[in-house]
Design an enzyme around this catalytic site. Structure first.
Site, PDB file in Angstrom:
ATOM      1  N   CYS A   1      64.458  51.327  40.743  1.00  0.00           N
ATOM      2  CA  CYS A   1      63.977  50.547  42.094  1.00  0.00           C
ATOM      3  C   CYS A   1      62.706  50.003  41.999  1.00  0.00           C
ATOM      4  O   CYS A   1      61.379  50.639  41.570  1.00  0.00           O
ATOM      5  CB  CYS A   1      64.035  51.531  43.355  1.00  0.00           C
ATOM      6  SG  CYS A   1      63.410  50.402  44.599  1.00  0.00           S
TER       7      CYS A   1
ATOM      8  N   CYS B   1      63.888  43.374  41.188  1.00  0.00           N
ATOM      9  CA  CYS B   1      64.244  43.650  41.842  1.00  0.00           C
ATOM     10  C   CYS B   1      65.734  44.820  41.624  1.00  0.00           C
ATOM     11  O   CYS B   1      66.119  43.988  40.841  1.00  0.00           O
ATOM     12  CB  CYS B   1      64.605  43.482  43.446  1.00  0.00           C
ATOM     13  SG  CYS B   1      65.629  44.290  44.342  1.00  0.00           S
TER      14      CYS B   1
HETATM   15  N1  DGL Z   1      66.588  47.795  44.969  1.00  0.00           N
HETATM   16  C1  DGL Z   1      65.340  48.189  44.842  1.00  0.00           C
HETATM   17  C2  DGL Z   1      63.968  46.964  44.111  1.00  0.00           C
HETATM   18  O1  DGL Z   1      63.832  47.222  42.632  1.00  0.00           O
HETATM   19  C3  DGL Z   1      64.551  48.057  45.858  1.00  0.00           C
HETATM   20  C4  DGL Z   1      65.366  46.414  47.089  1.00  0.00           C
HETATM   21  C5  DGL Z   1      65.232  47.196  48.822  1.00  0.00           C
HETATM   22  O2  DGL Z   1      65.391  48.184  49.615  1.00  0.00           O
HETATM   23  O3  DGL Z   1      64.430  46.114  49.316  1.00  0.00           O
HETATM   24  O4  DGL Z   1      62.660  46.784  44.848  1.00  0.00           O
END
Ligand code: DGL
Length: 237
Positions: free
Chosen positions: A69, A179
């Protein structure tokens, strides 16, 4: 045992890319749904939530926890030392890849990642001082969680064009998906902006993990086990 952490299905893009390269890798995957989304939270709110989830994975026997993430990765230098030593954030891998690029780079990401200075700090450590054009595309996270990925979907098309069109107008030719939920939209982005070069954290993360992880963490039975935290409840697999 290798664990992955994300707010939902985003980190699966990295986990699946890793298993595509190393089919024997066993992964315990925590989707921290109870605290999703991460991208709308302040650093002060998110840090204790991350520490709690990382500890939960270590308590379940994880040797290393991949922060799959980008939003969470932006905070890894602020985690308590006993945790940061066991964590592998994917942000530095993305920064290393950006450092190799010659084009005009733009990035779409969560609100928190767009606000954060963590990527510029990682780039500065690599001696790169070029500015990156950033645009928040937080609504894509909920669309991905709802299984809505296609360019024919009006909501998806609007969210993608609202974020990407201004970057293209500013001359961006290389788009970082900042993301791990965004690789789900790669096909839609290609169909709307065919000329853009796309840098995906799923591919970048998986290729880097294969290089740095000890062999024993990549040689199991190729299982992918899920753990989901639920609001007001206990985690379950
Ligand atoms: N998948 C995540 C990222 O790479 C988080 C997305 C979220 O929960 O806002 O930032």
């Amino acid at each position: 045992m290798l664990a992955f952490l994300d707010s939902g299905i985003g980190g699966l893009t990295v986990a699946r890319s890793l298993q595509a390269i190393c089919p024997a890798a066993d992964i315990l995957y925590l989707a921290d749904r109870a605290n999703a989304p991460y991208g709308t939270k302040s650093e002060g709110e998110l840090l204790p939530l991350l520490s709690h989830s990382i500890r939960a994975l270590l308590d379940r026997g994880a040797d290393r926890v991949v922060l799959a993430c980008i939003t969470a990765s932006c905070l890894y230098r602020r985690l308590p030392e006993d945790l940061s030593a066991r964590v592998i954030p994917i942000l530095p891998f993305v920064a290393e890849r950006i450092a190799e690029e010659k084009g005009h780079i733009g990035m779409i990401a969560t609100e928190a990642t767009v606000r954060s200075t963590a990527l510029s700090s990682e780039l500065s450590r690599l001696g790169v001082h070029r500015p990156i054009e950033k645009a928040a595309a937080q609504s894509l996270v909920a669309l991905a969680e709802a299984g809505r990925f296609r360019a024919e979907d009006n909501g998806v098309r609007r969210a993608l064009t609202d974020a990407i069109a201004p970057l293209v107008l500013r001359g961006v030719d290389t788009l970082v998906l900042g993301c791990t939920h965004f690789p789900y939209f790669e096909e839609a982005i290609r169909s709307l902006y065919g000329g853009l070069k796309i840098l995906s954290p799923a591919r970048i993360g998986a290729e880097a993990l294969v290089k740095i992880l000890p062999r024993e963490l990549l040689s199991g039975e190729g299982r992918l086990r899920y753990l989901v935290s639920v609001r007001g409840g206990r985690g379950r697999t």
